[in-house]
Design a protein around this motif. Structure first.
Motif, PDB file in Angstrom:
ATOM      1  N   ARG A 182      -5.817 -16.770   4.405  1.00 35.35           N
ATOM      2  CA  ARG A 182      -4.408 -17.169   4.426  1.00 35.35           C
ATOM      3  C   ARG A 182      -4.038 -17.851   5.738  1.00 35.35           C
ATOM      4  N   GLU A 183      -4.738 -17.520   6.797  1.00 32.57           N
ATOM      5  CA  GLU A 183      -4.515 -18.234   8.057  1.00 32.57           C
ATOM      6  C   GLU A 183      -4.972 -19.682   7.932  1.00 32.57           C
ATOM      7  N   GLN A 184      -6.056 -19.902   7.191  1.00 34.91           N
ATOM      8  CA  GLN A 184      -6.597 -21.252   7.021  1.00 34.91           C
ATOM      9  C   GLN A 184      -5.829 -22.046   5.969  1.00 34.91           C
ATOM     10  N   CYS A 185      -5.296 -21.353   4.954  1.00 30.61           N
ATOM     11  CA  CYS A 185      -4.630 -22.030   3.831  1.00 30.61           C
ATOM     12  C   CYS A 185      -3.394 -21.224   3.453  1.00 30.61           C
ATOM     13  N   ALA A 186      -2.269 -21.598   4.017  1.00 41.63           N
ATOM     14  CA  ALA A 186      -1.040 -20.818   3.836  1.00 41.63           C
ATOM     15  C   ALA A 186      -0.577 -20.782   2.383  1.00 41.63           C
ATOM     16  N   GLU A 187      -0.938 -21.792   1.594  1.00 38.70           N
ATOM     17  CA  GLU A 187      -0.486 -21.869   0.205  1.00 38.70           C
ATOM     18  C   GLU A 187      -1.400 -21.122  -0.757  1.00 38.70           C
ATOM     19  N   LEU A 188      -2.409 -20.445  -0.241  1.00 38.30           N
ATOM     20  CA  LEU A 188      -3.403 -19.794  -1.105  1.00 38.30           C
ATOM     21  C   LEU A 188      -2.762 -18.754  -2.017  1.00 38.30           C
ATOM     22  N   THR A 189      -3.080 -18.849  -3.313  1.00 39.63           N
ATOM     23  CA  THR A 189      -2.696 -17.837  -4.293  1.00 39.63           C
ATOM     24  C   THR A 189      -3.932 -17.024  -4.643  1.00 39.63           C
ATOM     25  N   LEU A 190      -3.792 -15.705  -4.590  1.00 42.23           N
ATOM     26  CA  LEU A 190      -4.903 -14.817  -4.926  1.00 42.23           C
ATOM     27  C   LEU A 190      -4.564 -14.029  -6.181  1.00 42.23           C
ATOM     28  N   ARG A 191      -5.439 -14.133  -7.160  1.00 40.52           N
ATOM     29  CA  ARG A 191      -5.311 -13.361  -8.396  1.00 40.52           C
ATOM     30  C   ARG A 191      -6.476 -12.391  -8.477  1.00 40.52           C
ATOM     31  N   SER A 192      -6.222 -11.173  -8.976  1.00 39.19           N
ATOM     32  CA  SER A 192      -7.316 -10.216  -9.121  1.00 39.19           C
ATOM     33  C   SER A 192      -7.031  -9.270 -10.278  1.00 39.19           C
ATOM     34  N   THR A 193      -8.055  -8.512 -10.657  1.00 39.76           N
ATOM     35  CA  THR A 193      -7.927  -7.456 -11.659  1.00 39.76           C
ATOM     36  C   THR A 193      -8.470  -6.161 -11.082  1.00 39.76           C
ATOM     37  N   PHE A 194      -7.933  -5.054 -11.569  1.00 39.12           N
ATOM     38  CA  PHE A 194      -8.315  -3.738 -11.080  1.00 39.12           C
ATOM     39  C   PHE A 194      -8.433  -2.766 -12.244  1.00 39.12           C
ATOM     40  N   ILE A 195      -9.214  -1.709 -12.026  1.00 44.81           N
ATOM     41  CA  ILE A 195      -9.367  -0.626 -12.989  1.00 44.81           C
ATOM     42  C   ILE A 195      -8.850   0.648 -12.347  1.00 44.81           C
ATOM     43  N   VAL A 196      -7.926   1.329 -13.017  1.00 45.03           N
ATOM     44  CA  VAL A 196      -7.461   2.626 -12.538  1.00 45.03           C
ATOM     45  C   VAL A 196      -8.005   3.709 -13.453  1.00 45.03           C
ATOM     46  N   GLY A 197      -8.158   4.917 -12.915  1.00 38.93           N
ATOM     47  CA  GLY A 197      -8.657   6.022 -13.716  1.00 38.93           C
ATOM     48  C   GLY A 197     -10.136   5.962 -13.993  1.00 38.93           C
ATOM     49  N   PHE A 198     -10.895   5.265 -13.112  1.00 38.40           N
ATOM     50  CA  PHE A 198     -12.358   5.237 -13.271  1.00 38.40           C
ATOM     51  C   PHE A 198     -12.884   6.669 -13.131  1.00 38.40           C
ATOM     52  N   PRO A 199     -13.971   7.023 -13.828  1.00 39.57           N
ATOM     53  CA  PRO A 199     -14.488   8.393 -13.739  1.00 39.57           C
ATOM     54  C   PRO A 199     -14.660   8.849 -12.284  1.00 39.57           C
ATOM     55  N   GLY A 200     -14.099  10.010 -11.986  1.00 41.33           N
ATOM     56  CA  GLY A 200     -14.213  10.570 -10.646  1.00 41.33           C
ATOM     57  C   GLY A 200     -13.138  10.124  -9.686  1.00 41.33           C
ATOM     58  N   GLU A 201     -12.246   9.206 -10.085  1.00 40.87           N
ATOM     59  CA  GLU A 201     -11.203   8.730  -9.185  1.00 40.87           C
ATOM     60  C   GLU A 201     -10.262   9.883  -8.832  1.00 40.87           C
ATOM     61  N   THR A 202     -10.175  10.211  -7.556  1.00 39.73           N
ATOM     62  CA  THR A 202      -9.305  11.286  -7.093  1.00 39.73           C
ATOM     63  C   THR A 202      -7.908  10.740  -6.797  1.00 39.73           C
ATOM     64  N   ASP A 203      -6.981  11.666  -6.567  1.00 44.82           N
ATOM     65  CA  ASP A 203      -5.631  11.245  -6.169  1.00 44.82           C
ATOM     66  C   ASP A 203      -5.693  10.428  -4.890  1.00 44.82           C
ATOM     67  N   ALA A 204      -6.519  10.868  -3.929  1.00 47.28           N
ATOM     68  CA  ALA A 204      -6.616  10.157  -2.646  1.00 47.28           C
ATOM     69  C   ALA A 204      -7.194   8.758  -2.839  1.00 47.28           C
ATOM     70  N   GLU A 205      -8.154   8.614  -3.740  1.00 46.76           N
ATOM     71  CA  GLU A 205      -8.754   7.303  -3.965  1.00 46.76           C
ATOM     72  C   GLU A 205      -7.791   6.371  -4.686  1.00 46.76           C
ATOM     73  N   PHE A 206      -6.976   6.925  -5.572  1.00 47.95           N
ATOM     74  CA  PHE A 206      -5.950   6.094  -6.193  1.00 47.95           C
ATOM     75  C   PHE A 206      -4.931   5.651  -5.150  1.00 47.95           C
ATOM     76  N   GLU A 207      -4.547   6.540  -4.252  1.00 45.29           N
ATOM     77  CA  GLU A 207      -3.627   6.157  -3.175  1.00 45.29           C
ATOM     78  C   GLU A 207      -4.253   5.078  -2.299  1.00 45.29           C
ATOM     79  N   ALA A 208      -5.566   5.165  -2.089  1.00 40.26           N
ATOM     80  CA  ALA A 208      -6.256   4.123  -1.314  1.00 40.26           C
ATOM     81  C   ALA A 208      -6.164   2.777  -2.012  1.00 40.26           C
ATOM     82  N   LEU A 209      -6.211   2.786  -3.340  1.00 43.25           N
ATOM     83  CA  LEU A 209      -6.053   1.547  -4.105  1.00 43.25           C
ATOM     84  C   LEU A 209      -4.649   0.985  -3.915  1.00 43.25           C
ATOM     85  N   LEU A 210      -3.631   1.855  -3.971  1.00 41.22           N
ATOM     86  CA  LEU A 210      -2.261   1.391  -3.739  1.00 41.22           C
ATOM     87  C   LEU A 210      -2.105   0.823  -2.334  1.00 41.22           C
TER      88      LEU A 210
END
Length: 441
Positions: A292-320
């Protein structure tokens, strides 16, 4: 309606799934037309129907099986292809009367089955096929598939078992197709594959030729060449290899759209390792800030999975925390769903379904706040848009931040003389968490 000597044999076609499957459908339809088959928009007028299926997750399998059933009910003669076709037993267990089943990107096999049940006309009409082939997208944009398959073995994914390992198309062939599309009126090329940033690695970046000059089969070289065609070039499915950093200057210079579609999947190093993804979320954040420093107009799109096997409350908070720090523009998320054949199914500590849905809702609510704030920051600015539709209500367009079908739109006040495919300069007047509104400058 059976064909007679005075009518061409007619094929109906149903295309399901992702843009990569759409390109497969376009290729089959192009070959059908080249051999003289007519394409029917209805079941009733078709001599047989081809259904190109998706089989990645349970919901897609269910949709595909339903579409096959509908085609059988309405027509009775059905050939199945695509990702679900890779599991013939699953298809025939529900629909034993289908004529044939072929796997994904099996163009020749599909045509062989069509020939078997519906012989080709004696006089093919190849002159009816345009140089760019048959396209299922609007005239002004098109998907450009540069490779097939994937070398990764993510624990939640079965794509390699469905579509095989990475196979890159020759770069000269890709560039000729891109040039034909542009000459036919395409104003946006959407570059797709299972892993776009791995393009060429399977052929050790072999050199090809375009316009008489050598080109290395590498995503940066391909991007630079596509940038010479004078149209929007949008990159999808970019895996965050180190060499992706070299694409950002091309975006800053205007040769590529400042848009990266990069499926990051999670923000917890341990979960990423269980997913068999790169477990370096901190480094990813550093790179995002650098981009973003190099390209201020950059748009970033991504996908995520929540509730993966073994995901703890702390790991979900880390995702947030990760999405808060990353400030991604466009995000999709899914609650983890077991897929037949995926290694992750055997992992311990499955997350209860109710908790998965609760986490998904919290995740999407947080991201909605981020998206809304980033879009509000555009109010009062001027942006370039590409027109998709024009009607009495106004103009529906997309900015450089918006891929068709998956991102938002820019709704523009009516303007005389505007047509789909036109580029406009628009002042943004309003925004919500998905879309923008504006007027032509």
């Amino acid at each position: 309606m059976p064909n007679t000597p005075s009518t061409a044999p007619t094929v109906g076609f149903v295309s399901l799934g992702c843009p990569k499957a759409l390109v497969d459908s376009e290729r089959i339809l192009t070959q059908l037309r080249a051999e003289g088959y007519a394409i029917s928009p209805s079941y009733e007028a078709a001599d047989l129907v081809v259904v190109n299926t998706c089989g990645f997750i349970d919901a897609a399998v269910a949709e595909s099986l339903e579409a096959i059933g509908e085609a059988l009910d309405e027509n009775g003669r059905v050939i199945v292809t695509g990702c679900l076709g890779g599991d013939e037993a699953k298809v025939r267990a529900v629909h034993p009367s289908v004529l044939a089943v072929t796997g994904p990107h099996a163009y020749e096999a599909v045509m062989s089955e069509v020939h078997r049940y519906l012989p080709a006309p004696h006089d093919p009409y190849s002159s009816l096929v345009p140089p760019q082939g048959v396209k299922l997208t609007p005239r002004h944009y098109a998907y450009l598939k540069i490779s097939e398959g994937c070398n990764h073995r993510c624990s939640f994914c079965i794509i390699p078992s469905l579509r095989g390992d990475l196979v890159s198309r020759p770069i000269g062939e890709v560039m000729v197709e891109a040039e034909n599309l542009v000459n036919a009126g395409v104003r946006e090329l959407l570059v797709i594959s299972q892993d776009t940033s791995a393009y060429g690695v399977d052929v050790r970046y072999r050199t090809g030729f375009w316009r008489g000059r050598p080109l290395k089969s590498h995503v940066q070289t391909l991007a630079e060449a596509l940038g010479e065609l004078g149209v929007w070039v949008r990159l999808h499915y970019i895996y965050p290899y180190p060499h992706v950093d070299a694409l950002i200057p091309l975006m800053a210079d205007g040769r590529l759209l400042p848009y990266l579609d990069m499926p990051l999947q999670h923000g917890s190093p341990r979960i990423l390792k269980a997913m068999r993804r790169p477990a370096a979320s901190e480094r990813m954040l550093e790179r995002i800030h650098s981009w973003r420093e190099q390209c201020a107009e950059l748009t970033l799109r991504s996908t995520f999975i929540v509730g993966f096997p073994g995901e703890t409350d702390a790991e979900f908070e880390a995702l947030l925390d990760f999405i808060e720090e990353a400030q991604l523009d466009r995000v999709g998320a899914f609650a983890y769903s077991p897929v037949d054949g995926a290694a992750a199914n055997a992992l311990p500590d499955a997350v209860p379904e109710a908790l998965k849905q609760e986490r998904l809702e919290r995740f999407m609510a947080r991201q909605a706040q981020i998206s809304a704030a980033r879009l509000r920051a555009r109010i009062g600015r001027e942006i370039d848009v590409l027109v998709d539709e024009v009607d009495a209500e106004g103009i529906v367009a997309r900015s450089t931040a918006d891929a068709p079908e998956i991102d938002g739109c820019v709704y523009v006040e009516s303007q005389a003389g505007v047509a789909p495919g036109d580029r406009l300069r628009v002042e943004v007047t309003d925004a919500d968490e998905h879309d923008l509104w504006g007027r032509v400058r």
